[in-house]
Design a protein around this motif. Structure first.
Motif: not given
Length: 223
Positions: A117-118, A121, A211, A177, A180
């Motif tokens: 789910y991260e 962002n 979210w 980012k 990630y």
């Protein structure tokens, strides 16, 4: 000129190397000043650990060098940075990395689905990190090919090349980012391996968009 921004770009470029997102002389970083449209970008052909603030280069969006105090040339992939800033004027920073797992997925031209789910962002609009078609590094084709994907998402794989991340705040957020992307690519690789090559379940885009910070949390000045 733009000494503070040069320091920020330099620090992130060095951190990317320390964190393993870039090795040797690969990858490049830039940040933009909205008031002038100038960008600060890393130079070509110089190991990041040897870089200093005076090696950072100032350019405009017409690909003209405004300042190169140490006489170095900007990264050969600066055209990609410039085209990203033109296509998405809100973007303030670009981080281009060659991290191992992300690049492996780029070699396979395999988009990375939203398996955790991260990624909510990461500025995705279709529940995935897309793959931009191959373009030879340093050419207008590379810059042109990445634009459709960067319009889709803030995080993009570049076929047979690496990854690029953008952010509308600063170079630190663009770097996060990019980090990630690598983390997600590694998780995806492990999930595929553990699952015998079968695709793991992933989140749909509409779920990612739901979210919100918990409304149940209150603060003294909010009453």
């Amino acid at each position: 000129m733009l000494e503070s921004l040069k320091k920020d770009v330099l620090e992130i470029a060095k951190r990317a190397q320390r964190d393993g997102l870039c090795k040797h002389k690969s990858g490049n970083f830039s940040a933009k000043v909205d008031e002038t449209g100038y960008i600060v970008v890393t130079p070509t052909g110089l190991d990041r650990e040897a870089m200093s603030v005076r090696d950072m280069i100032v350019m405009n969006l017409d690909a003209e060098v405004i300042e190169n105090e140490s006489g170095l040339r900007p990264t050969s992939e600066v055209l990609m940075h410039i085209e990203i800033y033109k296509a998405r004027p809100e973007v303030k920073a670009v981080a281009h990395t060659h991290s191992a797992y992300a690049t492996a997925m780029a070699v396979l031209a395999k988009p990375i689905p939203a398996i955790v789910y991260e990624v909510a962002n990461l500025g995705l609009t279709q529940g995935r990190i897309p793959v931009a078609p191959y373009g030879r590094p340093g050419t207008p084709a590379l810059a042109e090919n990445v634009i459709p994907s960067i319009r889709e998402a803030d995080c993009v794989l570049m076929e047979k090349h690496g990854a690029v991340a953008v952010d509308d705040r600063d170079i630190y957020e663009a770097f996060l980012k990019a980090a990630y992307i690598e983390e997600l690519a590694e998780l995806y690789h492990h999930a595929l391996t553990a699952n015998g090559g079968q695709e793991p379940a992933s989140f749909a885009q509409d779920e990612l968009q739901k979210w919100a910070y918990p409304s149940e949390i209150t603060f003294p000045n909010s009453k």
